[in-house]
Design a protein around this motif. Structure first.
Motif, PDB file in Angstrom:
ATOM      1  N   VAL A  95       0.838  -1.192   0.000  1.00 12.07           N
ATOM      2  CA  VAL A  95       0.000   0.000   0.000  1.00 12.07           C
ATOM      3  C   VAL A  95       0.877   1.247   0.000  1.00 12.07           C
ATOM      4  CG1 VAL A  95      -1.862   1.243   1.153  1.00 12.07           C
ATOM      5  CG2 VAL A  95      -1.747  -1.263   1.317  1.00 12.07           C
ATOM      6  N   ASN A  96       0.648   2.126  -0.952  1.00 15.21           N
ATOM      7  CA  ASN A  96       1.274   3.447  -0.968  1.00 15.21           C
ATOM      8  C   ASN A  96       0.297   4.420  -0.305  1.00 15.21           C
ATOM      9  OD1 ASN A  96       3.475   2.433  -2.525  1.00 15.21           O
ATOM     10  ND2 ASN A  96       2.272   2.723  -4.399  1.00 15.21           N
ATOM     11  N   VAL A  97       0.688   4.993   0.805  1.00 16.55           N
ATOM     12  CA  VAL A  97      -0.194   5.901   1.540  1.00 16.55           C
ATOM     13  C   VAL A  97       0.180   7.334   1.162  1.00 16.55           C
ATOM     14  CG1 VAL A  97      -1.099   6.578   3.789  1.00 16.55           C
ATOM     15  CG2 VAL A  97      -0.303   4.219   3.412  1.00 16.55           C
ATOM     16  N   LEU A  98      -0.767   8.039   0.535  1.00 13.57           N
ATOM     17  CA  LEU A  98      -0.510   9.379   0.009  1.00 13.57           C
ATOM     18  C   LEU A  98      -1.498  10.368   0.605  1.00 13.57           C
ATOM     19  CD1 LEU A  98      -0.065   8.309  -3.726  1.00 13.57           C
ATOM     20  CD2 LEU A  98       1.719   8.530  -1.972  1.00 13.57           C
ATOM     21  N   LYS A 133      -5.360  18.034  -2.766  1.00  5.78           N
ATOM     22  CA  LYS A 133      -6.418  18.981  -2.396  1.00  5.78           C
ATOM     23  C   LYS A 133      -7.675  18.830  -3.269  1.00  5.78           C
ATOM     24  CE  LYS A 133      -3.372  21.064   0.300  1.00  5.78           C
ATOM     25  NZ  LYS A 133      -2.140  20.406  -0.170  1.00  5.78           N
ATOM     26  N   LYS A 134      -7.833  17.686  -3.922  1.00  2.00           N
ATOM     27  CA  LYS A 134      -8.981  17.476  -4.817  1.00  2.00           C
ATOM     28  C   LYS A 134      -9.864  16.305  -4.386  1.00  2.00           C
ATOM     29  CE  LYS A 134      -6.411  19.288  -8.778  1.00  2.00           C
ATOM     30  NZ  LYS A 134      -5.859  19.007 -10.137  1.00  2.00           N
ATOM     31  N   VAL A 135      -9.527  15.666  -3.307  1.00  2.00           N
ATOM     32  CA  VAL A 135     -10.315  14.535  -2.823  1.00  2.00           C
ATOM     33  C   VAL A 135     -11.160  15.016  -1.651  1.00  2.00           C
ATOM     34  CG1 VAL A 135     -10.263  12.205  -1.881  1.00  2.00           C
ATOM     35  CG2 VAL A 135      -8.523  12.916  -3.540  1.00  2.00           C
ATOM     36  N   LYS A 136     -12.458  15.124  -1.866  1.00  2.00           N
ATOM     37  CA  LYS A 136     -13.348  15.658  -0.841  1.00  2.00           C
ATOM     38  C   LYS A 136     -13.833  14.591   0.141  1.00  2.00           C
ATOM     39  CE  LYS A 136     -12.966  19.631  -2.751  1.00  2.00           C
ATOM     40  NZ  LYS A 136     -12.119  20.655  -2.090  1.00  2.00           N
ATOM     41  N   GLY A 137     -13.839  13.348  -0.306  1.00  2.00           N
ATOM     42  CA  GLY A 137     -14.312  12.265   0.559  1.00  2.00           C
ATOM     43  C   GLY A 137     -13.233  11.794   1.509  1.00  2.00           C
ATOM     44  N   THR A 138     -13.461  10.596   2.074  1.00  2.00           N
ATOM     45  CA  THR A 138     -12.491  10.053   3.021  1.00  2.00           C
ATOM     46  C   THR A 138     -11.200   9.618   2.339  1.00  2.00           C
ATOM     47  OG1 THR A 138     -13.486   7.851   2.814  1.00  2.00           O
ATOM     48  CG2 THR A 138     -14.297   9.274   4.595  1.00  2.00           C
ATOM     49  N   GLY A 139     -11.298   9.171   1.094  1.00  4.34           N
ATOM     50  CA  GLY A 139     -10.094   8.748   0.401  1.00  4.34           C
ATOM     51  C   GLY A 139     -10.409   8.028  -0.900  1.00  4.34           C
ATOM     52  N   VAL A 140      -9.353   7.656  -1.604  1.00  6.74           N
ATOM     53  CA  VAL A 140      -9.458   6.951  -2.877  1.00  6.74           C
ATOM     54  C   VAL A 140      -8.517   5.745  -2.838  1.00  6.74           C
ATOM     55  CG1 VAL A 140      -9.089   7.059  -5.366  1.00  6.74           C
ATOM     56  CG2 VAL A 140     -10.054   9.032  -4.169  1.00  6.74           C
ATOM     57  N   LEU A 141      -9.046   4.608  -3.227  1.00 10.50           N
ATOM     58  CA  LEU A 141      -8.238   3.408  -3.402  1.00 10.50           C
ATOM     59  C   LEU A 141      -7.960   3.274  -4.888  1.00 10.50           C
ATOM     60  CD1 LEU A 141     -10.131   0.930  -1.043  1.00 10.50           C
ATOM     61  CD2 LEU A 141      -8.261   2.492  -0.490  1.00 10.50           C
ATOM     62  N   LEU A 142      -6.703   3.345  -5.280  1.00 10.72           N
ATOM     63  CA  LEU A 142      -6.332   3.385  -6.691  1.00 10.72           C
ATOM     64  C   LEU A 142      -5.380   2.242  -7.005  1.00 10.72           C
ATOM     65  CD1 LEU A 142      -6.512   5.041  -9.354  1.00 10.72           C
ATOM     66  CD2 LEU A 142      -4.469   6.287  -8.585  1.00 10.72           C
ATOM     67  N   ARG A 169      -1.692   1.402 -14.553  1.00 10.30           N
ATOM     68  CA  ARG A 169      -0.473   0.836 -13.980  1.00 10.30           C
ATOM     69  C   ARG A 169      -0.392  -0.665 -14.220  1.00 10.30           C
ATOM     70  NH1 ARG A 169      -0.947   2.062  -7.761  1.00 10.30           N
ATOM     71  NH2 ARG A 169      -1.890   3.927  -8.653  1.00 10.30           N
ATOM     72  N   THR A 170       0.825  -1.183 -14.202  1.00  9.67           N
ATOM     73  CA  THR A 170       1.041  -2.611 -14.385  1.00  9.67           C
ATOM     74  C   THR A 170       1.478  -3.295 -13.082  1.00  9.67           C
ATOM     75  OG1 THR A 170       3.313  -2.188 -15.091  1.00  9.67           O
ATOM     76  CG2 THR A 170       1.628  -2.354 -16.807  1.00  9.67           C
ATOM     77  N   GLY A 171       1.857  -2.541 -12.086  1.00  9.89           N
ATOM     78  CA  GLY A 171       2.298  -3.105 -10.826  1.00  9.89           C
ATOM     79  C   GLY A 171       1.124  -3.551  -9.970  1.00  9.89           C
ATOM     80  N   THR A 172       1.440  -4.232  -8.881  1.00  8.62           N
ATOM     81  CA  THR A 172       0.406  -4.765  -8.001  1.00  8.62           C
ATOM     82  C   THR A 172       0.140  -3.875  -6.796  1.00  8.62           C
ATOM     83  OG1 THR A 172       2.070  -6.071  -6.807  1.00  8.62           O
ATOM     84  CG2 THR A 172       0.930  -7.133  -8.657  1.00  8.62           C
ATOM     85  N   ALA A 173       0.952  -2.839  -6.579  1.00  4.47           N
ATOM     86  CA  ALA A 173       0.776  -1.956  -5.432  1.00  4.47           C
ATOM     87  C   ALA A 173      -0.519  -1.157  -5.574  1.00  4.47           C
ATOM     88  CB  ALA A 173       1.967  -1.020  -5.290  1.00  4.47           C
ATOM     89  N   VAL A 174      -1.100  -0.817  -4.429  1.00  5.25           N
ATOM     90  CA  VAL A 174      -2.350  -0.066  -4.400  1.00  5.25           C
ATOM     91  C   VAL A 174      -2.117   1.242  -3.648  1.00  5.25           C
ATOM     92  CG1 VAL A 174      -4.761  -0.072  -3.650  1.00  5.25           C
ATOM     93  CG2 VAL A 174      -3.692  -2.190  -4.428  1.00  5.25           C
ATOM     94  N   ASP A 175      -2.658   2.348  -4.161  1.00  5.58           N
ATOM     95  CA  ASP A 175      -2.531   3.651  -3.507  1.00  5.58           C
ATOM     96  C   ASP A 175      -3.732   3.905  -2.606  1.00  5.58           C
ATOM     97  OD1 ASP A 175      -0.273   3.913  -5.039  1.00  5.58           O
ATOM     98  OD2 ASP A 175      -1.175   5.311  -6.492  1.00  5.58           O
ATOM     99  N   LEU A 176      -3.448   4.371  -1.397  1.00  4.04           N
ATOM    100  CA  LEU A 176      -4.497   4.868  -0.512  1.00  4.04           C
ATOM    101  C   LEU A 176      -4.292   6.378  -0.409  1.00  4.04           C
ATOM    102  CD1 LEU A 176      -6.769   4.809   1.512  1.00  4.04           C
ATOM    103  CD2 LEU A 176      -5.125   4.062   3.268  1.00  4.04           C
ATOM    104  N   ILE A 177      -5.143   7.114  -1.104  1.00  2.25           N
ATOM    105  CA  ILE A 177      -5.034   8.575  -1.147  1.00  2.25           C
ATOM    106  C   ILE A 177      -6.019   9.145  -0.137  1.00  2.25           C
ATOM    107  CG2 ILE A 177      -5.145  10.611  -2.611  1.00  2.25           C
ATOM    108  CD1 ILE A 177      -4.718   8.744  -5.028  1.00  2.25           C
ATOM    109  N   LEU A 178      -5.508   9.806   0.888  1.00  5.97           N
ATOM    110  CA  LEU A 178      -6.339  10.328   1.967  1.00  5.97           C
ATOM    111  C   LEU A 178      -6.958  11.661   1.553  1.00  5.97           C
ATOM    112  CD1 LEU A 178      -3.900   9.556   4.935  1.00  5.97           C
ATOM    113  CD2 LEU A 178      -5.728   8.124   3.978  1.00  5.97           C
ATOM    114  N   GLY A 179      -8.285  11.776   1.723  1.00  7.15           N
ATOM    115  CA  GLY A 179      -8.999  12.986   1.339  1.00  7.15           C
ATOM    116  C   GLY A 179      -9.364  13.867   2.517  1.00  7.15           C
ATOM    117  N   ASP A 180     -10.036  14.970   2.225  1.00 12.24           N
ATOM    118  CA  ASP A 180     -10.394  15.946   3.247  1.00 12.24           C
ATOM    119  C   ASP A 180     -11.336  15.360   4.300  1.00 12.24           C
ATOM    120  OD1 ASP A 180      -8.846  17.836   1.950  1.00 12.24           O
ATOM    121  OD2 ASP A 180     -10.530  18.630   0.773  1.00 12.24           O
ATOM    122  N   GLY A 181     -12.132  14.368   3.926  1.00 17.20           N
ATOM    123  CA  GLY A 181     -13.075  13.788   4.875  1.00 17.20           C
ATOM    124  C   GLY A 181     -12.477  12.694   5.741  1.00 17.20           C
TER     125      GLY A 181
END
Length: 215
Positions: A95-98, A133-142, A169-181
């Motif tokens: 998990v990449n935590v961003l 600064k563009k994620v208004k919800g709790t986050g995005v799983l990408l 993407r071709t890799g197996t890693a997943v991004d957890l992008i934290l949003g404002d919520g």
């Protein structure tokens, strides 16, 4: 006595003319009835013999010889394939935590908690310009399209309200992008229950009320 008089009539009856009267043969009703009865008996014996042969070759179970009833399954029903077999275990998910918010240190705290819960941690830092600064919800799983059915559902148990997306993407890693919520990850007891329910194999459905009798 005339020459045309049959013997034994004693002259009481005389036949005139030059022809004898025609004598009808007795009807053969008895033979006809006997032939019909014999035919019916023969057909019955043939049918009985056929059933006996079926019993010999099928062990007395005639349903195997003539086929099963419509709508009845032959043999035990196979268990349905569950999505749990395609899921990735937390220990195999990187998990990449961003952080896409203005709160500093949020990505590091979240990454530490995910590591305690058994996930691998990759990159920890700020989100790219596409999400900063563009994620208004709790986050995005990408993740990749493959991860949408394997890793992302498992990671989603840790943040139930996160939006799920895919990229090229071709890799197996997943991004957890934290949003404002975002406030915190899902409480661990609730996340564990969600993960257990997600990975539990589906049980075979029991026969319903409308199941056909005799199956």
């Amino acid at each position: 006595m005339s020459m045309l008089t049959p013997p034994g009539m004693g002259g009481q009856y005389r036949i005139t003319g030059d022809k004898y009267p025609r004598m009808r043969r007795p009807r053969r009703r008895g033979r006809l009835v006997f032939a019909i009865v014999a035919s019916v008996a023969a057909v019955g014996l043939i049918g009985w013999g056929t059933l006996q042969l079926i019993d010999v070759f099928t062990g007395g179970d005639r349903t195997l010889a003539v086929g099963s009833k419509a709508g009845c399954a032959i043999g035990p029903s196979a268990s349905p394939t569950t999505a749990a077999g395609a899921l990735t275990e937390p220990g195999r998910i990187t998990v990449n935590v961003l952080n896409a918010t203005a709160h500093t240190g949020l990505a590091k705290e979240t990454a530490d908690e995910l590591k305690k819960r058994g996930f691998r941690i990759g990159t920890v830092g700020n989100a790219s310009q596409d999400y900063d600064k563009k994620v208004k919800g709790t986050g995005v799983l990408l993740g990749s399209k493959t991860a949408l059915d394997t890793a992302i559902p498992v990671l989603g148990t840790q943040l139930a309200d996160a939006e799920r997306r895919t990229d090229a993407r071709t890799g197996t890693a997943v991004d957890l992008i934290l949003g404002d919520g975002f406030k915190s990850l899902t409480a661990k007891p609730d996340a564990d229950k969600a993960l257990a329910a997600l990975t539990a194999p589906a049980s075979s459905p029991s026969p319903g009320k409308n199941a056909k009798k005799g199956c």
